[in-house]
Design an enzyme around this catalytic site. Sequence first.
Site, PDB file in Angstrom:
ATOM      1  N   CYS A 106      42.423  31.060  34.097  1.00  0.00           N
ATOM      2  CA  CYS A 106      43.271  32.043  34.776  1.00  0.00           C
ATOM      3  C   CYS A 106      44.735  31.614  34.738  1.00  0.00           C
ATOM      4  O   CYS A 106      45.054  30.423  34.716  1.00  0.00           O
ATOM      5  CB  CYS A 106      42.819  32.218  36.231  1.00  0.00           C
ATOM      6  SG  CYS A 106      41.229  33.066  36.388  1.00  0.00           S
ATOM      7  N   CYS A 154      42.592  36.614  33.399  1.00  0.00           N
ATOM      8  CA  CYS A 154      42.460  36.663  34.854  1.00  0.00           C
ATOM      9  C   CYS A 154      43.691  36.031  35.502  1.00  0.00           C
ATOM     10  O   CYS A 154      44.433  35.279  34.857  1.00  0.00           O
ATOM     11  CB  CYS A 154      41.182  35.960  35.321  1.00  0.00           C
ATOM     12  SG  CYS A 154      41.037  34.236  34.792  1.00  0.00           S
TER      13      CYS A 154
END
Length: 309
Positions: free
Chosen positions: A122, A203
Amino acid sequence: MPFQQGSARTRQRTVLLVGIVVLLAALVLAVVLASVLTHGERGEVAPKMLKWKDRGTTKNLQEVILGRCYSYVMARYPELGDKDCLKIWESLKHAFIYKDPCNITSEDYQPLMELASHPIPCNKSLFWSKTNDLAHRYTKSNQNFLTLEDTLLGYMADRVSWCGDPSAPGINYESCPKRSECESNPSSVFWKMASKMFAEAACGVVQVMLNGSIEAGAFRSSSIFGSIEIFNLNPDKVSAVHIWVMHDIGGPQSESCSGHSIKRLTSILEERNFKITCEDNYRPVQLLQCVYNPDHTDCRLCTNTTANP
């Protein structure tokens, strides 16, 4: 008795002569047939490779792909050491070999995508459009970001070409089709699928680096980012999108964060419920540009940057 013996010898000689004649006739027939077949084969025109406008398959493609795969999973990211590079190569080869290069489908590449996929941390995804060189110079100097070309799939295929042909040997090393010649060519289908998968895996906060020196506009709906990646970002996984509009050092500043195409981009992202920020000439990237242009006025320490929420 002498007469009978002479008669038997005559018959034996006759049989022997007949056998020799038959054998010679068979040999002559075999030679004639071989000559006819050989002449026929020489007279046949071997199927020619289809001719296209783009460069052909990269020489020693297998060695290139395997070498890059092993380098990636053994040296760069040893945590991916369980990837089977031989299977990855075989799945790539079977996606295009002996196939019409204008009739490649996403199903052809699906096994490859599954074998080579891996998680993307992420806050590390960096998308780009018309900033290829700059984006990759930045990810090389800053390990906190990854482009598609920094993933296993992108790393193996970057600046490599391949396509098949229905005739032997099944791979065209002379030429491959451009996108303008046919949409469903091996390269276009591959990068579209890889781009879609890269966007789906993103993400946290994602970054987008665009070129504000292009007269046609920094954001283009026809680009891979504008047509595929932006629509495959998951609002449930991506918390924000940071847009960096970069200008060439000494180049035109055709568009900024307040430009028309950027407004179109922010509108699309807002409709998909993303939080957005935009910054002109993101300073860490601009400093990298200035490494190659240290004396240019754009590279003075007091150069202004504009951030828009």
